[in-house]
Design a protein around this motif. Structure first.
Motif, PDB file in Angstrom:
ATOM      1  N   LEU A   1     -10.173  17.927  -1.919  1.00 49.84           N
ATOM      2  CA  LEU A   1     -10.868  16.628  -2.486  1.00 49.84           C
ATOM      3  C   LEU A   1     -10.641  17.285  -3.914  1.00 49.84           C
ATOM      4  CD1 LEU A   1     -13.102  14.408  -2.297  1.00 49.84           C
ATOM      5  CD2 LEU A   1     -15.169  15.732  -1.963  1.00 49.84           C
ATOM      6  N   GLY A   2     -11.051  16.455  -4.656  1.00 54.47           N
ATOM      7  CA  GLY A   2     -10.277  16.454  -5.978  1.00 54.47           C
ATOM      8  C   GLY A   2      -9.356  17.599  -6.544  1.00 54.47           C
ATOM      9  N   VAL A  21     -14.116  10.148   2.262  1.00 53.99           N
ATOM     10  CA  VAL A  21     -15.351  10.409   1.774  1.00 53.99           C
ATOM     11  C   VAL A  21     -16.316   9.655   2.264  1.00 53.99           C
ATOM     12  CG1 VAL A  21     -17.343  11.608   0.090  1.00 53.99           C
ATOM     13  CG2 VAL A  21     -14.654  11.525  -0.487  1.00 53.99           C
ATOM     14  N   PHE A  34     -17.650  15.239   3.999  1.00 52.75           N
ATOM     15  CA  PHE A  34     -16.288  15.764   3.909  1.00 52.75           C
ATOM     16  C   PHE A  34     -14.904  15.375   5.148  1.00 52.75           C
ATOM     17  CE2 PHE A  34     -19.707  16.353   0.674  1.00 52.75           C
ATOM     18  CZ  PHE A  34     -18.607  15.790  -0.734  1.00 52.75           C
ATOM     19  N   LEU A 143     -14.507  15.055  -7.509  1.00 51.50           N
ATOM     20  CA  LEU A 143     -13.245  15.278  -7.173  1.00 51.50           C
ATOM     21  C   LEU A 143     -12.771  14.983  -7.740  1.00 51.50           C
ATOM     22  CD1 LEU A 143     -13.617  11.014  -6.567  1.00 51.50           C
ATOM     23  CD2 LEU A 143     -14.020  12.579  -5.082  1.00 51.50           C
ATOM     24  N   HIS A 144     -12.989  16.745  -8.646  1.00 52.07           N
ATOM     25  CA  HIS A 144     -12.141  17.845  -9.119  1.00 52.07           C
ATOM     26  C   HIS A 144     -12.882  18.954  -9.522  1.00 52.07           C
ATOM     27  CE1 HIS A 144      -8.900  17.485 -12.233  1.00 52.07           C
ATOM     28  NE2 HIS A 144      -9.770  19.294 -13.076  1.00 52.07           N
ATOM     29  N   VAL A 178      -8.025   9.544  -2.280  1.00 49.13           N
ATOM     30  CA  VAL A 178      -9.303   9.727  -1.358  1.00 49.13           C
ATOM     31  C   VAL A 178      -9.290   8.801  -0.977  1.00 49.13           C
ATOM     32  CG1 VAL A 178     -11.778  10.627  -1.614  1.00 49.13           C
ATOM     33  CG2 VAL A 178      -9.908  11.651  -3.030  1.00 49.13           C
ATOM     34  N   LEU A 180     -12.796   6.406   0.027  1.00 48.61           N
ATOM     35  CA  LEU A 180     -14.352   6.496  -0.025  1.00 48.61           C
ATOM     36  C   LEU A 180     -14.755   5.638   0.644  1.00 48.61           C
ATOM     37  CD1 LEU A 180     -17.367   7.484  -1.407  1.00 48.61           C
ATOM     38  CD2 LEU A 180     -16.881   5.865  -3.530  1.00 48.61           C
ATOM     39  N   PRO A 219      -8.133  11.996  -7.205  1.00 53.02           N
ATOM     40  CA  PRO A 219      -8.918  12.741  -7.412  1.00 53.02           C
ATOM     41  C   PRO A 219      -9.317  13.508  -8.444  1.00 53.02           C
ATOM     42  CG  PRO A 219      -7.978  13.689  -6.121  1.00 53.02           C
ATOM     43  CD  PRO A 219      -6.800  12.123  -6.280  1.00 53.02           C
ATOM     44  N   ASP A 222     -14.319  12.195 -11.673  1.00 53.83           N
ATOM     45  CA  ASP A 222     -15.837  12.388 -10.545  1.00 53.83           C
ATOM     46  C   ASP A 222     -15.749  10.414 -10.143  1.00 53.83           C
ATOM     47  OD1 ASP A 222     -15.401  15.148 -10.472  1.00 53.83           O
ATOM     48  OD2 ASP A 222     -17.490  14.951 -11.797  1.00 53.83           O
TER      49      ASP A 222
END
Length: 288
Positions: A1-2, A21, A34, A143-144, A178, A180, A219, A222
């Motif tokens: 993630l990120g 997510v 997650f 996300l980072h 990602v 969501l 990602p 954010d």
């Protein structure tokens, strides 16, 4: 993630196949899960370490790692005891996982002895507040993971190798996308849901529920979502979950003209040393 940093002891990298997510917002609280899916395509087991972001005010209360059909459930323990348990399992050749908080918004995940030709799904469950700011609820999903300045009391998260899984190519961006899914439920009517950072799709659910989702997003920043409450009238509502309840009262943005009830206001002023250099004078001026 990120910008997920991931490296393996046995080979150059372990592909991060998918990140999902799932957020469930009830009033001022969000429950977030997650799902990170990895695949070991090699012919031998590997050890992997990666870091991932969470909101700085989030509380992690569970983690499950699935190696094929086998779930491995986490146990929260003190850092040294958890590290000792993980190292003991790793030395015995067992598949194990260790999640460690490195800083308020950064966690590291270690996975030992991932079997060859196997998929690994890591599910991290957390809870975070959804503050009400300037007339709107605001949900921020990090996300980072960005580099941080290192201090003696707060060492930096270990840097990735020179060739991490990154965002250098279109193929890497696709694999790091990602997905969501967001469900929002407020006890009072809400206004339109918008995101200042990403394009989102919304749908109306039963009752006061709203659903938000995105397509695959890179990602590189954010994710932020905002929604307000209908403010042209006084409204109130109650959310009940088991033995817990949240009462929300939303006053109108402007009161109608009419007589006002006299009120008595008591001011408590701090006169300590922090109020020097004109601060006390500014407070007195604001009171008048």
């Amino acid at each position: 993630l990120g910008v997920w940093w991931l490296w393996a002891c046995a080979w150059a990298g372990l592909p991060l196949e998918r990140v999902d997510v799932v957020a469930d917002v009830d009033g001022p609280v969000a429950e977030i899960v997650f799902h990170q899916t990895f695949v070991n395509d090699s012919d031998h087991s590997v050890d992997a370490t990666y870091v991932f972001p969470l909101h700085e005010k989030a509380a992690v209360d569970g983690m499950v790692m699935r190696i094929g059909d086998r779930p491995i459930r986490s146990r929260i323990d003190e850092l040294h005891a958890a590290r000792a348990t993980f190292d003991q399992a790793k030395a015995a050749g067992q598949t194990a996982a260790l999640t460690t908080q490195q800083r308020p918004n950064g966690f590291s995940q270690e996975v030992a002895h991932i079997p060859p030709r196997a998929s690994v799904v890591v599910e991290v469950h957390g809870v975070q507040p959804v503050p009400f700011i300037d007339g709107q609820y605001e949900l921020v999903l990090p996300l980072h993971v960005a580099p941080r300045f290192e201090t003696p009391t707060q060492p930096a998260i270990p840097a990735p190798p020179r060739v991490p899984i990154g965002m250098d190519t279109e193929d890497a961006q696709e694999h790091h996308a990602v997905h969501l899914d967001l469900r929002i439920d407020t006890p009072v009517p809400m206004t339109r849901i918008a995101s200042p950072t990403h394009r989102v799709l919304t749908a109306v659910g039963p009752g006061s529920e709203r659903y938000v989702w995105t397509g695959p997003v890179t990602p590189d920043r954010d994710m932020g979502g905002r929604w307000g409450l209908v403010d042209d009238t006084l409204s109130a509502g109650l959310l009940v979950q088991g033995e817990h309840a949240v009462l929300t009262v939303s006053p109108p943005a402007e009161l109608p003209p009419g007589p006002r009830i006299p009120r008595e206001i008591l001011w408590v002023i701090d006169k300590s040393c922090s109020m020097r250099d004109g601060s006390l004078a500014l407070v007195k001026q604001a009171m008048h």
